[in-house]
Design a protein around this motif. Structure first.
Motif, PDB file in Angstrom:
ATOM      1  N   SER A  75       0.862  -1.181   0.000  1.00  0.00           N
ATOM      2  CA  SER A  75       0.000   0.000   0.000  1.00  0.00           C
ATOM      3  C   SER A  75       0.896   1.227   0.000  1.00  0.00           C
ATOM      4  N   ARG A  76       0.461   2.285  -0.635  1.00  0.00           N
ATOM      5  CA  ARG A  76       1.232   3.529  -0.703  1.00  0.00           C
ATOM      6  C   ARG A  76       0.771   4.477   0.398  1.00  0.00           C
ATOM      7  N   LEU A  77       1.744   5.163   1.010  1.00  0.00           N
ATOM      8  CA  LEU A  77       1.468   6.168   2.034  1.00  0.00           C
ATOM      9  C   LEU A  77       1.877   7.528   1.481  1.00  0.00           C
ATOM     10  N   TYR A  78       1.052   8.550   1.744  1.00  0.00           N
ATOM     11  CA  TYR A  78       1.349   9.896   1.268  1.00  0.00           C
ATOM     12  C   TYR A  78       1.347  10.857   2.448  1.00  0.00           C
ATOM     13  N   GLY A  79       2.339  11.726   2.474  1.00  0.00           N
ATOM     14  CA  GLY A  79       2.432  12.654   3.588  1.00  0.00           C
ATOM     15  C   GLY A  79       3.489  13.708   3.361  1.00  0.00           C
ATOM     16  N   ARG A  80       4.033  14.220   4.486  1.00  0.00           N
ATOM     17  CA  ARG A  80       5.030  15.295   4.447  1.00  0.00           C
ATOM     18  C   ARG A  80       6.203  14.947   5.340  1.00  0.00           C
ATOM     19  N   VAL A  81       7.361  15.517   4.995  1.00  0.00           N
ATOM     20  CA  VAL A  81       8.586  15.358   5.782  1.00  0.00           C
ATOM     21  C   VAL A  81       9.063  16.741   6.193  1.00  0.00           C
ATOM     22  N   TRP A  82       9.425  16.881   7.458  1.00  0.00           N
ATOM     23  CA  TRP A  82      10.046  18.104   7.962  1.00  0.00           C
ATOM     24  C   TRP A  82      11.488  17.767   8.322  1.00  0.00           C
ATOM     25  N   THR A  83      12.435  18.607   7.891  1.00  0.00           N
ATOM     26  CA  THR A  83      13.849  18.301   8.088  1.00  0.00           C
ATOM     27  C   THR A  83      14.564  19.287   9.002  1.00  0.00           C
ATOM     28  N   TYR A 121      -0.839  11.331   5.761  1.00  0.00           N
ATOM     29  CA  TYR A 121      -2.224  11.779   5.750  1.00  0.00           C
ATOM     30  C   TYR A 121      -3.153  10.880   4.939  1.00  0.00           C
ATOM     31  N   GLU A 122      -2.572   9.975   4.159  1.00  0.00           N
ATOM     32  CA  GLU A 122      -3.390   9.176   3.253  1.00  0.00           C
ATOM     33  C   GLU A 122      -2.695   7.854   2.964  1.00  0.00           C
ATOM     34  N   VAL A 123      -3.473   6.795   2.859  1.00  0.00           N
ATOM     35  CA  VAL A 123      -2.960   5.486   2.444  1.00  0.00           C
ATOM     36  C   VAL A 123      -3.784   5.037   1.242  1.00  0.00           C
TER      37      VAL A 123
END
Length: 84
Positions: free
Chosen positions: A16-24, A34-36
């Protein structure tokens, strides 16, 4: 950001694919999903975070500003009630 499960997560099968954000910014990366999207299904909203031991994804010292070089290419994913 897009990631892929390499083992099942609750009702979501591996791949399954996961979608989100990365903070560095700071000494560790923060990854929030936020979404699968399970195979052959519509995306489903989720609230999940990536973690490694002690809940941290420490960056290597050679990480340049705006990037995060991590020791490992995989992490545990945890479903959470809300982001803090």
């Amino acid at each position: 950001m897009e990631s892929m499960l390499n083992s099942p997560l609750g009702p979501f099968p591996s791949v399954s694919r996961l979608y989100g954000r990365v903070w560095t910014g700071g000494p560790q990366a923060v990854i929030r999903y936020y979404e699968v999207q399970p195979p052959e299904r519509e995306p489903i909203p989720i609230c999940a975070v990536a973690r490694l031991g002690l809940g941290q994804l420490r960056k290597k010292p050679e990480s340049k500003p705006g990037t995060a070089i991590l020791e490992f290419s995989s992490a545990a994913i945890y479903i959470v009630n809300a982001f803090r």
